[in-house]
Design a protein around this motif. Structure first.
Motif: not given
Lengths: 627, 205, 108
Positions: A394-398, A82-88, A441-444, A373-378
């Motif tokens: 959740a962060h990277f899907h947003y 899923h990750g590889t296909t979606m990104l690349f 939004n419901l999912t993530f 959320t990226g800044v929170m993770l940073a």
């Protein structure tokens, strides 16, 4: 150059007319940037559908505690693919489709700088993608170590051929992507129409330019990393073999030196798309064009400097963690500038809520949540809590769905009439938007809490009775199904629209600002009858304000030189594909054969000059009347 | 393809006479940027892991500096001769171009022969194969990657010489020659770092 | 950045006459040879500290490469704005990749 032109012209008369292919042969031999753009778009959408199905299976498995829709091994394969296909194979190729189709039109060029290389890039990417998925056909295990392929999990503890498919398949598709990036850089630097200075370029071209530079430098680091994994797995190398003294953290560095720019590679073009869609549907020029250009460049530069924030918990020490934390938070500043610029563009504009604009406006809050959320993770200290939980998911899907996918859908609705001559159904488009917005939004959104209460990423199931896990996971799965429905409606929309007659005008949104809207939809193969003269930012808007019905030409009507199509890129990619399978299964014959095909094609390409052919003015005029 | 900028410019360099030629040269520079990252990453792995011997031999035990010095001299001279080929091209001397490119290929063949001898020698004499240690893996992948580039360059430039005799110096062949010379210089540039970082520093320990 | 503002395919073909000719290229060759010999000599002389030799070797390699890029690969000529930028960006990438990998493996 006049002399070269005259010479080429003489050539064409000597060589007569172009060999014209039709049907499938036309598509596999084409070097036309518009057709390659369409190929990228549909290949990307195909992989998007595959990756989406994988996501649905992941969510179905996690809908209930101790569920057994799929096995643990199959689950690992699903999350990796899923990750590889979606990104690349999905997000980047779809964006490449728009780059290919739109950039030459926006800068007033007749094609990209390297039409042959463009075709080669597409086919290499495509066969790389097929190789990555070949386990579906051969029955081998699929890649199963996560899209990050951390060593030694990917090198020593992954049985079967799965991770070989990953390293070789991604190597191929990475080469294709790299060629594409190189092509766009040269196209934008060298092929702009007269008067189109860098600071008059539409922002989509600017973001594509910065993205392409990132691709050139980031994907070459990935190529080396994948080469190292291949050496460790296939030839007994010791790069990441800790027992022999190798270092597995080295992989994490190389991967994230590529991987973090990759995030910006995916989101910068979406920024560019927004900067085209929002001004058009607000009937206002983009607010703060110059600051947008600089913000894009700064994001691109900083994006290269912050990779280690993916590795806070590896044990880098407080000083390194702090430095990377601060650098990461800095990126929020140029990104914030962009968000405000889009809002100020809409401010007091005459906003039309078309489907394209809905996706663009929906992007802003969704992406902002992902940024926050990226800044929170940073913050390194809080990252120790969030690391490897669903909060990160959740962060990277947003960022990716809320950012890139919204941008892609906005672009699809916005440029579909230009690409195919028909406008997508607006009502269905709005239904797609609302279903996607609610479903996503419901999912993530709920996954933020799921992460904070402690659910780790990449677990294939969980025990009953954990605080709120059952309910939150179920809600998340329902949201994913809604997203699935929205994509199905989009596909139906595309299919029924393609069956309708072509009726789109040159400027179907009526407020188009950039040059692609000055020519027919879909554009003729030579794009511009005469190379246009660019007289300001938003070139087509400038002409419209001056009362002109078309762009001011920069040259008289004359014969147009076009490159011939070629089957070689397709065969070369098949050669690479065969060699890749040979490496995977240790078959010397296939390696030698595949590389042999590649080398022979390269030699043929070098030896046989392509004089191209000319489209004569009479032919152009004839077409003009018909259009 | 023409943007009609020709008027008023002195065209004294054949390789930049057409837009296609200019595109090719700029594209090749961008490609070299990508190559820099490729080699840089391999260097990073080598520098980081060269002390990890896994019970095997170290660089200071096996490297023989005279051979490396000869290889360096061959490659540096070949880089020089490819400059002379470009100079001959700017003077429109077809034979000069072919001659200097031919010498470049011969010197490169000498370099490649020595490198192959060196690798075979290491494997037979010290069992220093790719699987011995992280040092051996990074050594062979880095130096081997460079050697592969040399081999590709030899085939490429040889084919170019053939093309030059068939087609002459034109706006189509000139950018190819120019780009091949850029490639060749780049290979020498990488070698400068390889002999410095891998061999000389390896010899020091 | 003056070049950025220009129309594409501008006056890149226009260049000053006179710099061509073998002289500069032969000087580059001589500098490269001298730097190479110095490098090989530096490791053969006993008794110098390792750190000093390393620094010297890296500095000489960088000098040699810069000279070759500027003269043999014509980066010093006009119309090489984008190639120079590509090389600088590539060099930056190398510096941080090497620095981070070495920092990691050696000191952490």
């Amino acid at each position: 150059m006049a002399h070269a032109h005259a010479q080429a012209h003489a050539h064409a008369h000597a060589h007569g007319h172009k060999k014209r292919y039709t049907g499938v042969m036309d598509w596999i031999t084409t070097v036309d940037h518009k057709k390659i753009g369409i190929l990228y778009l549909f290949a990307g959408l195909l992989f998007f559908a595959i990756g989406g199905l994988e996501a649905l299976f992941i969510r179905l498995q996690l809908a209930y505690p101790m569920n057994d829709v799929v096995s643990a091994q199959r689950f690992n394969e699903l999350i990796t693919m899923h990750g590889t296909t979606m990104l690349f194979l999905a997000a980047l190729p779809i964006l490449y489709g728009f780059f290919n189709f739109i950039i030459p039109l926006q800068i007033g060029a007749r094609d990209v700088a390297f039409p042959f290389l463009n075709s080669l890039g597409f086919w290499t990417f495509f066969f790389g993608g097929v190789l990555l998925n070949i386990g579906f056909f051969t029955g081998d295990t699929l890649p199963d170590s996560g899209w990050t392929a951390y060593a030694p999990l990917a090198t020593e503890y992954s049985a079967g051929r799965g991770m070989d498919m990953y390293s070789i398949g991604l190597q191929l598709s990475g080469i294709g992507t790299l060629l594409g990036g190189l092509n766009f850089v040269v196209t934008i630097v060298n092929m702009r129409a007269p008067g189109m200075t860098m600071m008059r370029m539409p922002l989509f071209c600017w973001t594509a330019f910065i993205t392409s530079i990132l691709i050139v430098f980031a994907f070459s680091a990935l190529a080396v990393g994948l080469l190292m994994i291949s050496f460790d797995r296939l030839f007994g190398g010791n790069f990441f073999n800790t027992a022999a003294g190798g270092n597995e953290i080295l992989w994490q560095h190389i991967f994230w030196i590529f991987g973090h720019p990759e995030v910006y590679i995916l989101v910068l073009p979406a920024f560019g798309i927004l900067s085209e869609v929002i001004p058009t549907f607000s009937r206002k020029r983009l607010f703060g064009y110059t600051s947008m250009v600089f913000a894009t460049s700064i994001i691109g530069f900083l994006g290269f400097m912050v990779w280690a924030h993916h590795m806070f918990t590896v044990g880098m020490g407080a000083v390194a963690n702090t430095m990377f934390a601060v650098a990461t938070m800095l990126i929020a500043v140029p990104t914030g500038i962009k968000i405000f610029n889009w809002i100020f563009t809409m401010w007091k504009g005459q906003i039309r809520f078309t489907a394209a604009n809905l996706f663009a406006i929906g992007f802003i809050p969704s992406f902002t949540i992902g940024g926050v959320t990226g800044v929170m993770l940073a913050m390194a200290a809080s990252d120790y809590v969030f690391h490897d939980t669903y909060f990160v998911v959740a962060h990277f899907h947003y960022v990716i769905v809320g950012g890139t996918v919204h941008g892609i859908f906005a672009a699809l609705f916005y440029w579909f009439p230009k690409m195919f001559g028909r406008t997508l159904n607006e009502t269905l488009g709005k239904i797609t938007f609302w279903l996607l917005l609610i479903g996503f939004n419901l999912t993530f959104f709920i996954q933020h809490w799921l992460g904070v209460v402690g659910m780790p990423r990449r677990v294939y199931t969980y025990l009953d009775g954990q605080p709120g896990w059952n309910e939150m996971n179920l809600v998340s799965t329902i949201g994913a199904l809604l997203m699935g429905v929205s994509v199905v409606i989009l596909v139906i929309n595309i299919v029924i629209t393609l069956m309708k007659p072509k009726n789109a005008t040159n400027d179907p949104w009526e407020d188009g600002r950039t040059m692609e809207w000055a020519i027919p939809s879909p554009p003729p193969e030579y794009n511009f009858k005469q190379t246009p003269l660019v007289r300001g930012l938003d070139a087509w808007w400038v002409e419209k304000r001056a009362g002109n019905k078309e762009m001011t030409p920069a040259e008289p009507v004359g014969p147009i030189h076009m490159p011939n199509g070629s089957i070689l890129p397709f065969i070369m990619s098949i050669g690479l594909f065969i060699a890749g399978i040979g490496f995977m299964y240790d078959t010397l014959l296939m390696i030698v054969g595949g590389l042999g095909i590649l080398v022979i094609c390269m030699i043929l390409r070098s030896l046989i000059d392509d004089p191209g052919y000319h489209i004569e003015p009479e032919e152009i005029e004839g077409k003009g009347v018909k259009a | 393809m023409s943007h009609a900028h020709a008027e008023g410019h002195t065209i004294d360099h054949l390789e930049r006479a057409t837009l296609e030629g200019k595109n090719k040269i700029l594209g090749f520079w961008i490609f070299l940027g990508a190559e820099m990252v490729i080699f840089g990453t391999l260097f990073a792995a080598h520098i980081g892991l060269r002390g990890e011997l896994n019970g095997g031999v170290s660089g200071s035990e096996i490297f023989s500096l005279p051979i490396v010095a000869i290889m360096t001299a061959l490659l540096l001279t070949s880089s020089m001769t490819s400059v002379l080929a470009i100079q001959a091209m700017h003077r429109h001397e077809l034979k000069g171009v072919a001659l200097w490119l031919g010498i470049t290929v011969l010197l490169a063949l000498g370099f490649l022969g020595l490198e192959i001898y060196e690798f075979v020698h290491y494997v037979h004499e010290y069992h220093f194969n790719i699987q011995q240690s992280p040092f051996s893996t990074t050594f062979y992948v880095l130096v081997g990657c460079h050697g592969t580039h040399v081999a590709i360059g030899i085939v490429w430039i040889s084919l170019l010489i053939g093309q030059l005799f068939k087609k002459g110096l034109t706006v189509v062949t000139a950018p190819k020659v120019y780009v091949a010379s850029l490639y060749w210089h780049f290979i020498d540039v990488v070698w400068v770092f390889i002999f410095t970082v891998v061999y000389l520093m390896g010899k020091v320990g | 950045m003056a070049h950025v503002g220009q129309a594409p395919a501008g006056d890149q073909v226009k260049r000053s006459k006179g710099h061509e000719g073998p002289r500069n290229h032969l000087i580059t060759f001589a500098i490269s040879i001298i730097l190479t010999i110095l490098a090989f000599a530096a490791v053969s002389i006993p008794g110098i500290s390792k750190g000093f030799v390393y620094t010297l070797l890296v500095l000489m390699a960088i000098m040699q490469v810069v000279v070759q890029l500027a003269f043999w690969m014509h980066l010093k000529d006009r119309g090489h704005f984008w190639p120079t930028l590509a090389m600088i960006f590539g060099a930056l990438c190398i510096v941080y990749v090497v620095a981070s990998a070495v920092f990691w493996i050696w000191f952490v």
